[in-house]
Write an enzyme that holds these catalytic residues in place. Sequence first.
Site, PDB file in Angstrom:
ATOM      1  N   GLU A 205       0.745  -1.024   0.021  1.00 45.69           N
ATOM      2  CA  GLU A 205      -0.045  -0.008   0.046  1.00 45.69           C
ATOM      3  C   GLU A 205       1.030   1.174  -0.020  1.00 45.69           C
ATOM      4  OE1 GLU A 205      -2.760  -0.361   3.082  1.00 45.69           O
ATOM      5  OE2 GLU A 205      -3.630  -2.242   2.395  1.00 45.69           O
ATOM      6  N   GLU A 316      -6.039 -10.557  -1.520  1.00 45.32           N
ATOM      7  CA  GLU A 316      -6.885 -10.369  -0.466  1.00 45.32           C
ATOM      8  C   GLU A 316      -8.268 -10.284  -0.903  1.00 45.32           C
ATOM      9  OE1 GLU A 316      -5.484  -7.172   1.983  1.00 45.32           O
ATOM     10  OE2 GLU A 316      -3.480  -7.565   1.523  1.00 45.32           O
TER      11      GLU A 316
END
Length: 380
Positions: A205, A316
């Site tokens: 991220e 994910e």
Amino acid sequence: MRTPAIVLALAPAAAFGQAALWGQCGGQGWTGAKTCVSGAVCQAQNEWYSQCVPGSGGGNPPTPQPTQPSNPPPSTGSGLNAKFKNKGKLYFGTSMDHYDLNKAQLTNIVKAQFGQITNENSMKWDAIEPSRNSFSWTNADAVVNFATANGKLMRGHTLLWHSQLPAWVSNINDRNTLTQVIQNHVTAMVTRYRGKILQWDVVNEIFAEDGSLRSSVFSRVLGEDFVGIAFRAARAADPNAKLYINDYNLDIANYAKVTRGMVEKVNKWVSQGIPIDGIGSQAHLAQPGGWNPASGVPAALRALAAANVKEIAITELDIAGASANDYVTVVNACLQISKCVGITVWGVSDAISWRPNDNPLLYDRNYQPKAAYTAIMNAL
């Protein structure tokens, strides 16, 4: 299980005299001990990191074994993972953690259905190194040991992330200090699990929504350089693990985070010799009509696969409402792209999902398979 003595990596030579086994013994800017204890030899990993490894007279450490053959043999099982592997993929996996190991319903599903495990939290920086050079391995070890005992592959998640970061790291404002801290943390983690981790999320991220670097201690102090520092340290510690850059909102092909962010930056970094093997798309998806529905995933994965990396993965996955059609869309998108090596769903059951109001997973709150599970099995 051996605990690497890299915790001593920043100690001055005067205090310790010799570096312990698995400790740092050299590299650019290193001022600590440069000789190793008896039974170990100082071996250069790269220009900035040398490590005490077992041996005498300059021998090399044991060669780590590849974690996964590039062409896995067909599976003879009947669960999700077996069917997915029979389509030529490496794994269909899930996330779990040490606090799930006493949940028999959950672990039985993992054993029967999934071929890969990602630690949900216990490999994040605050869990592994809550204070400088003080490492806590127990919880992460428990999941790795469960995976090994049950023949499951492992994804390591995550080495560098702006969140769940201890204050002692967030408060660093010196370039050299942060560089050493990153190198030490990454090397300690990857060395400990060398040969047991198929893929590492090295940086997680790191992009803002406009494709620029997210503001974090890493980018503020080091600019883009933290990416190369982390990836090179990981490669040195385990040459066989696949090294990933992982992010969310990569589900729309023409979105800036995909184009100006992930694809453009990864191509630049790879051209500079940074050893990025793969791109991970988290794929936390909305229902149809939402911002990032499953319908955008096929084109988005093709855009990511066009980057100069060896592989991509869905890392994910969860989908609000868990529509059977949406899950099949995502699975088929991966099947149609040769670079897409695997899918990880972010949890087993809605009972433990981080999106409890969305019921986004393949098993309901009673650990019973939902329509999406059946649809995937039929599609495979």
